[in-house]
Design an enzyme around this catalytic site. Structure first.
Site: not given
Length: 122
Positions: A32, A40, A66
Site C-alpha cells: 500500500t 502521488e 487498496h
C-alpha cells in the site's frame, strides 16, 4: 493551471515494493505505501510542466482504497486527473490498476510551493 491535466505513472511489482520488504505486511504483494507513492508521483507529474519557475508541488493529503492484491511481475498503472484548482491547492482524482482491473482509487491534494521558501523551513 487547468482542470483535466492528467498523467499515468507505471511500475512493476518486484521484491523492493512488496509489503514484506517495506514492512507494511508480511506477503509478497504490492505494498500500500508503494501504491500511495505511485499515485502521488502521477499527480506531481500531471502538473509539473505547468508550474512557475522555482516551484514544485508537495503532497498534503491522500485518501485512497487498496482493494485488490497484485503479485510479483504485475505491471501497475496509476493515473491522476486534476479535478479542482483553488489558488495553490490542487485536488486530484487518482486510481490504479493492474492487468485484472482497478486495485485502488481515491483523492489526493497537493499544494504549489516555492522550492527555496519551502526548504528554508527545515
Amino acid at each position: 493551471m487547468e482542470k483535466g491535466l492528467t498523467y499515468t505513472s507505471k511500475t512493476t511489482v518486484c521484491k523492493e515494493n512488496t509489503a514484506l520488504t517495506v514492512g507494511s505486511g508480511d506477503m509478497e504483494v504490492f505494498a500500500t505505501p508503494a501504491l500511495v507513492a505511485l499515485l502521488e508521483n502521477a499527480a506531481m507529474n500531471a502538473v509539473k510542466p505547468y508550474l512557475p519557475e522555482g516551484s514544485t508541488t508537495v503532497g498534503a493529503m491522500i485518501q485512497t482504497s487498496h482493494i485488490k492484491p497484485s503479485g510479483l511481475g504485475e505491471e501497475i498503472s496509476a493515473t491522476a486527473v486534476l479535478e479542482e484548482v483553488e489558488g495553490r491547492k490542487l485536488t486530484f482524482k487518482v486510481s490504479a490498476s493492474d492487468s485484472k482491473g482497478i486495485i485502488g482509487e481515491g483523492i489526493h491534494i497537493r499544494y504549489i510551493v516555492d522550492r527555496e521558501r519551502f526548504l528554508s523551513k527545515l
